[in-house]
Enzyme design. Structure first.
Site, mmCIF file in Angstrom:
data_model
loop_
_atom_site.group_PDB
_atom_site.id
_atom_site.type_symbol
_atom_site.label_atom_id
_atom_site.label_comp_id
_atom_site.label_asym_id
_atom_site.label_seq_id
_atom_site.Cartn_x
_atom_site.Cartn_y
_atom_site.Cartn_z
ATOM 1 N N GLU A 250 1.525 -1.595 16.401
ATOM 2 C CA GLU A 250 0.985 -2.575 15.269
ATOM 3 C C GLU A 250 1.552 -4.040 15.562
ATOM 4 O OE1 GLU A 250 -1.031 -1.308 12.914
ATOM 5 O OE2 GLU A 250 -0.359 0.970 12.698
ATOM 6 N N LYS B 211 1.153 -10.236 8.660
ATOM 7 C CA LYS B 211 1.020 -9.322 7.508
ATOM 8 C C LYS B 211 1.136 -10.012 6.220
ATOM 9 C CE LYS B 211 0.653 -5.075 5.677
ATOM 10 N NZ LYS B 211 0.432 -3.587 5.993
ATOM 11 N N HIS C 189 0.289 7.962 15.111
ATOM 12 C CA HIS C 189 -0.458 6.869 14.732
ATOM 13 C C HIS C 189 -0.738 6.026 15.741
ATOM 14 C CE1 HIS C 189 -2.301 4.216 11.594
ATOM 15 N NE2 HIS C 189 -1.549 3.470 11.947
ATOM 16 N N GLU D 24 -7.206 -5.867 -0.196
ATOM 17 C CA GLU D 24 -8.501 -5.711 0.794
ATOM 18 C C GLU D 24 -9.748 -5.771 0.284
ATOM 19 O OE1 GLU D 24 -7.222 -2.619 3.179
ATOM 20 O OE2 GLU D 24 -9.182 -2.119 3.972
ATOM 21 N N LYS E 122 0.895 -1.086 -0.028
ATOM 22 C CA LYS E 122 0.151 -0.008 0.039
ATOM 23 C C LYS E 122 1.019 1.305 -0.022
ATOM 24 C CE LYS E 122 -4.092 -1.163 2.288
ATOM 25 N NZ LYS E 122 -5.119 -0.730 3.492
ATOM 26 N N HIS F 7 -8.158 6.361 13.870
ATOM 27 C CA HIS F 7 -7.991 7.301 12.666
ATOM 28 C C HIS F 7 -8.654 8.391 13.169
ATOM 29 C CE1 HIS F 7 -6.446 4.659 9.359
ATOM 30 N NE2 HIS F 7 -5.474 5.148 10.016
ATOM 31 N N ASN G 270 -7.281 -3.379 9.869
ATOM 32 C CA ASN G 270 -7.639 -2.233 10.425
ATOM 33 C C ASN G 270 -8.169 -2.411 11.914
ATOM 34 O OD1 ASN G 270 -7.166 -1.082 7.798
ATOM 35 N ND2 ASN G 270 -9.193 -1.818 7.170
ATOM 36 N N HIS H 192 -8.305 0.803 13.927
ATOM 37 C CA HIS H 192 -8.074 1.986 13.005
ATOM 38 C C HIS H 192 -9.046 2.783 12.870
ATOM 39 C CE1 HIS H 192 -4.221 0.028 12.616
ATOM 40 N NE2 HIS H 192 -3.771 0.985 12.073
HETATM 41 P P1 NAD Z 1 7.294 8.389 10.144
HETATM 42 O O1 NAD Z 1 7.999 7.484 8.869
HETATM 43 O O2 NAD Z 1 6.756 9.644 10.170
HETATM 44 O O3 NAD Z 1 8.571 8.265 11.192
HETATM 45 C C1 NAD Z 1 8.396 8.811 12.663
HETATM 46 C C2 NAD Z 1 9.556 9.812 12.779
HETATM 47 O O4 NAD Z 1 10.647 9.262 13.219
HETATM 48 C C3 NAD Z 1 9.760 10.685 11.627
HETATM 49 O O5 NAD Z 1 10.038 12.010 12.254
HETATM 50 C C4 NAD Z 1 11.043 10.201 11.436
HETATM 51 O O6 NAD Z 1 12.012 11.079 10.574
HETATM 52 C C5 NAD Z 1 11.823 9.583 12.338
HETATM 53 N N1 NAD Z 1 12.671 8.389 12.290
HETATM 54 C C6 NAD Z 1 12.478 7.289 11.374
HETATM 55 N N2 NAD Z 1 13.298 6.413 11.725
HETATM 56 C C7 NAD Z 1 14.128 6.732 12.585
HETATM 57 C C8 NAD Z 1 15.444 6.324 12.881
HETATM 58 N N3 NAD Z 1 15.886 5.206 12.727
HETATM 59 N N4 NAD Z 1 16.079 6.975 13.936
HETATM 60 C C9 NAD Z 1 15.539 8.266 14.198
HETATM 61 N N5 NAD Z 1 14.572 8.825 13.759
HETATM 62 C C10 NAD Z 1 13.819 8.189 12.773
HETATM 63 O O7 NAD Z 1 6.399 7.195 10.971
HETATM 64 P P2 NAD Z 1 5.921 5.842 11.096
HETATM 65 O O8 NAD Z 1 5.466 5.590 12.277
HETATM 66 O O9 NAD Z 1 7.231 4.926 10.773
HETATM 67 O O10 NAD Z 1 5.049 5.592 9.841
HETATM 68 C C11 NAD Z 1 3.850 6.382 9.875
HETATM 69 C C12 NAD Z 1 3.158 6.470 8.383
HETATM 70 O O11 NAD Z 1 2.982 5.063 7.898
HETATM 71 C C13 NAD Z 1 1.653 7.316 8.271
HETATM 72 O O12 NAD Z 1 1.836 8.118 7.354
HETATM 73 C C14 NAD Z 1 0.924 6.179 8.018
HETATM 74 O O13 NAD Z 1 -0.158 6.501 6.953
HETATM 75 C C15 NAD Z 1 1.807 5.034 7.363
HETATM 76 N N6 NAD Z 1 1.304 3.726 7.388
HETATM 77 C C16 NAD Z 1 1.304 2.768 6.072
HETATM 78 C C17 NAD Z 1 1.092 1.555 5.983
HETATM 79 C C18 NAD Z 1 0.875 0.950 4.828
HETATM 80 O O14 NAD Z 1 0.357 -0.195 4.846
HETATM 81 N N7 NAD Z 1 1.394 1.562 3.765
HETATM 82 C C19 NAD Z 1 0.583 0.923 7.234
HETATM 83 C C20 NAD Z 1 0.822 1.616 8.540
HETATM 84 C C21 NAD Z 1 1.163 2.945 8.422
HETATM 85 ZN ZN ZN Z 2 -1.631 1.558 11.513
#
Ligand code: NAD
Ligand code: ZN
Length: 362
Positions: free
Chosen positions: A181, A221, A259, A231, A139, A246, A239, A242
């Site tokens: 998650e 997953k 999140h 889906e 996704k 959300h 979900n 979620h």
């Molecule tokens: P993110 O990618 O925003 O990372 C969170 C923060 O941590 C950011 O500030 C990033 O710069 C920092 N960061 C990342 N890795 C780091 C590291 N190793 N060291 C220091 N800082 C680091 O957030 P996330 O929680 O990883 O992902 C959230 C996003 O994922 C949302 O946009 C959500 O919609 C999406 N998402 C997508 C799916 C999918 O199936 N595609 C599933 C769940 C969530």
């Molecule tokens: Zn999620």
């Protein structure tokens, strides 16, 4: 450890381990050799924290584009900026994108790869705990002013190379958010695993335990994605937590609640709702809530919004149709199913949640 993902459109592997990035990148030499350009899309925090290690592990010549961190990465503006970078670098249909970062970078970079010249290959190199979920399954999306993840595509990576060494620099709040998650994956698949997790502090797991949980989460997953890539059926189970989560996340303004912090509130909400239709007991819901509290998940946020304020966001959810909401519920732990719930019942459960938060302490 290698976990295969046999999605209907494309098969690939998730390689997980500590300090394995270099070897993993080398094992995909054929793919890199085919590429006329290698573009690394990352964000400013990830690059600041991990540039050195990434460069030491990557044996190939690449061009890097550093983007704003967090949801700003998934804006139309940044999507345009990333595509401009690829065009300026004279990327072709034979170029390869590496998504180096958390879920935000992965979603953006995946969508850039899906759309640049109608699609070029990409590899996920996830750096957050949450990304054990987001990097697998294909996704990809960016956000629109009228809704998160509204513009996107199903587009599978060539590989997911998950080096847990990157997690060492992750801020604790991101660790907590990502662990939601993992907990979700346990709740929809395995009661014993969930019991084990509930004995622990999820923000201070040792590396081998964390790596084991991430691998288990990826397996849950991967299995679901293999069965239902787009889906139509079982993928909906992912979900869990979620729908309400959300709404909380949106009400708080993206970034106000991480999140996974918002989804944790949604998981407790789903347990309360599940009590009405299956085997989940109030005793279990309270235990789970206490476990989440001990782990520092911020439930106070619920009191910042009325149910009426959440309603607009609940109805905007992609899963809502005509005032009836689709929820993933648990018959028991490990047995998810989808049920339509009327808004009036959502309001009752919302009231039960608020009562639980004021009555249960420690
Ligand atoms: P993110 O990618 O925003 O990372 C969170 C923060 O941590 C950011 O500030 C990033 O710069 C920092 N960061 C990342 N890795 C780091 C590291 N190793 N060291 C220091 N800082 C680091 O957030 P996330 O929680 O990883 O992902 C959230 C996003 O994922 C949302 O946009 C959500 O919609 C999406 N998402 C997508 C799916 C999918 O199936 N595609 C599933 C769940 C969530
Ligand atoms: Zn999620």
């Amino acid at each position: 450890m290698n976990i295969p993902v046999r999605a209907a459109s494309h098969q690939y592997e998730v390689v997980i381990g500590n300090g394995m990035l270099k070897a993993a990148l080398e094992s995909y030499k054929a793919l890199f050799d085919q590429a006329d350009k290698i573009i690394v899309l990352t964000d400013q925090h990830v690059w600041a924290a991990q540039e050195g290690y990434f460069k030491s592990a990557c044996p190939y010549h690449f061009h890097v584009f550093v983007m704003p961190a967090g949801e700003a990465c998934k804006s139309f503006e940044n999507f345009n900026a990333a595509q401009t970078f690829l065009l300026e670098q004279k990327c072709t249909r034979k170029s390869l994108v590496i998504a180096f970062g958390g879920g935000a970078v992965g979603d953006l970079a995946g969508f850039v790869a899906a759309t640049y010249m109608r699609g070029i290959p990409f590899i996920q190199v996830p750096t957050t705990i949450l990304a054990h979920d987001s990097a697998v399954g294909g996704k990809t999306a960016i956000n629109h002013a009228l809704g998160k993840n509204m513009i996107g595509a199903f587009y599978q990576p060539e590989a997911v190379l998950y080096d847990t060494q990157f997690l060492a620099t992750l801020p604790i709040r991101e660790v907590r958010s990502g662990m939601t998650e993992v907990i979700k994956h346990a709740m929809i698949s395995n009661p014993q695993w969930l019991q084990e997790i509930m004995q622990k502090n999820v923000t201070t797991l040792d590396e081998p335990t964390l790596a084991d949980y991430l691998a288990k989460g990826v397996q849950v997953k991967a299995k679901i994605v293999e069965e239902d890539e787009t889906e139509q059926s079982v993928r909906k189970f992912l979900n869990l937590g979620h729908t309400y989560g959300h709404a909380m996340e949106a009400a708080a303004g993206y970034g106000g609640l991480a999140h996974g912090e918002a989804v944790m509130i949604g998981l407790v909400y789903c347990l309360l709702l599940s009590e009405r239709y299956g085997q989940i007991t109030r005793e279990f819901t309270i235990d789970f809530y206490k476990f989440a509290r001990h782990n520092g998940y911020p439930f106070e946020a619920v009191h910042d919004y009325t149910f009426e304020e959440l309603t607009d966001y609940l109805l905007k959810d992609k899963k809502a149709d005509y005032g009836e909401l689709q929820f993933v519920l648990l018959e028991e732990i490990g047995k998810p199913y989808v049920k339509k719930i009327e808004l009036s019942e959502c309001k009752e459960i919302d009231a039960e949640l608020r009562q639980l938060l004021t009555e249960v302490h420690e």
